[in-house]
Design an enzyme around this catalytic site. Sequence first.
Site, mmCIF file in Angstrom:
data_model
loop_
_atom_site.group_PDB
_atom_site.id
_atom_site.type_symbol
_atom_site.label_atom_id
_atom_site.label_comp_id
_atom_site.label_asym_id
_atom_site.label_seq_id
_atom_site.Cartn_x
_atom_site.Cartn_y
_atom_site.Cartn_z
ATOM 1 N N SER A 264 86.107 -65.243 22.375
ATOM 2 C CA SER A 264 86.414 -63.854 22.108
ATOM 3 C C SER A 264 85.435 -63.234 21.126
ATOM 4 O O SER A 264 84.842 -63.929 20.293
ATOM 5 C CB SER A 264 87.836 -63.753 21.536
ATOM 6 N N TYR B 37 85.377 -57.179 23.398
ATOM 7 C CA TYR B 37 86.065 -55.986 22.934
ATOM 8 C C TYR B 37 84.956 -54.996 22.612
ATOM 9 O O TYR B 37 84.271 -55.133 21.598
ATOM 10 C CB TYR B 37 86.903 -56.284 21.683
ATOM 11 N N THR C 291 87.418 -56.374 28.180
ATOM 12 C CA THR C 291 88.838 -56.110 27.965
ATOM 13 C C THR C 291 89.116 -54.615 27.974
ATOM 14 O O THR C 291 88.555 -53.869 27.167
ATOM 15 C CB THR C 291 89.294 -56.719 26.624
ATOM 16 N N LYS D 108 88.757 -56.968 32.662
ATOM 17 C CA LYS D 108 89.931 -57.737 32.264
ATOM 18 C C LYS D 108 91.076 -56.793 31.888
ATOM 19 O O LYS D 108 90.968 -56.049 30.912
ATOM 20 C CB LYS D 108 89.592 -58.650 31.078
ATOM 21 N N HIS E 187 97.657 -59.272 29.234
ATOM 22 C CA HIS E 187 97.398 -59.715 27.859
ATOM 23 C C HIS E 187 98.531 -60.596 27.338
ATOM 24 O O HIS E 187 98.889 -60.562 26.161
ATOM 25 C CB HIS E 187 97.196 -58.508 26.935
ATOM 26 N N ARG F 197 98.273 -69.658 25.414
ATOM 27 C CA ARG F 197 98.996 -70.235 24.280
ATOM 28 C C ARG F 197 99.055 -71.766 24.317
ATOM 29 O O ARG F 197 98.867 -72.406 23.279
ATOM 30 C CB ARG F 197 100.409 -69.650 24.224
#
Length: 409
Positions: free
Chosen positions: A122, A146, A172, A241, A265, A320
Amino acid sequence: MTYYYKGFPQSTRDEVLHMVNVEELARKAKDVMPEAAYYYVASGAENEWTWRANTSAFNHYQIIPRALTNMSHPQLDTEFMGMKLKTPVMIAPIACHGIANKTAEVGTQKGAAAAGALFSSSTYANKSVEDIAAAAPNAPRYFQLYLSKDWKFNRMVFNAIKKTGYKGIWLTVDALVSGYREANIRTHFTYPVPLDFFTRYLGGKGEGQTVAQMYAASAQKIGPKDVQRIKDESGLPVFIKGITNAEDAYKAIGAGADGVYVTNHGGREVDGEPATIDDLPEVAKAVAHRVPIVFDSGVRRGSHVFKALALGADMVGIGRPFLYGLALGGAKGVKSVIDQYNKELLIDMELTGCKTIEDVKHAKIAHIRYTADNLPSDTDPTRMKPYPVTKYNQMKSDEADASSGASEA
């Protein structure tokens, strides 16, 4: 087993994990992660209906087993955007892996590489893309962008990821502002470990920021023209995304996107939107095999991977669970999580006569809808259970000890 960064405890574990399923790890991760950090990962927006539905909605789709297929030893190998992979299960992008383990994204990349899986990092990563690439120089990796309001920042990112061998970009578009994440508010979460790109560009900004503050630095206005500009300036393939409907899929492809990434998300943005698996068939029909499709959100079983592939996905991301694996076992823990998904997926492939991943993409799936639950958030005070206190998951107040990185364990 614990390192302290300014009082924040980071797991230093590096061990193979033994599990019956990946859901077990969520409970165990509480023992090594501070409460605010844990709930940054293990929560969604508002009442968390979408977060829960992302997993429960896989039950809307049923796998049809096949008999007399004369098949054994199915194979997980697949190819994506010219990359040869050992599994269709990939590491979905998540910010700040350092809240789970001191090795952060370096550990995740090592675990993904050992499993032959595609890794994503990220813009909000703790480790530099240089350190990540050095950990597994030949491993396949994509970058979640981002987009910043500041194009000097964007160009710095593009130059860095090109030099370090990233193969493409996930742009994103579904998190232009932060969703209303009540768990983060209740636990006063701020990013406890520096985020590399912000450190190198802004001199350390990104540590001690809330999620909402970090998102505020990103561009809120992203349109079709930005897709081509990113492609031109980065020289890399760009996937959009955050696609969840046919109209946006058409728009993304029309804007020149090299692929679409179906995700909500992880239920962390708009609570009440459909589960991602319910969005996938519509998007797949609109895409009509013109570009590849990546999918994530709520994937907790090998059967979920199977269903996503059969409904149109080319790659299936996990989020996760790999971060819990990183907390509990470092790079080896990440590989253990991917191995568990692969083990379950292989069983489903054999029982349905699917020799290859391409066969899975043509497997027969039935569809029966039902209404998912509408329970309060798991972090609602009426449902929230006492958080465990262990010697590994507590913040330190002794600044001298914290700055030295000394460990109690």
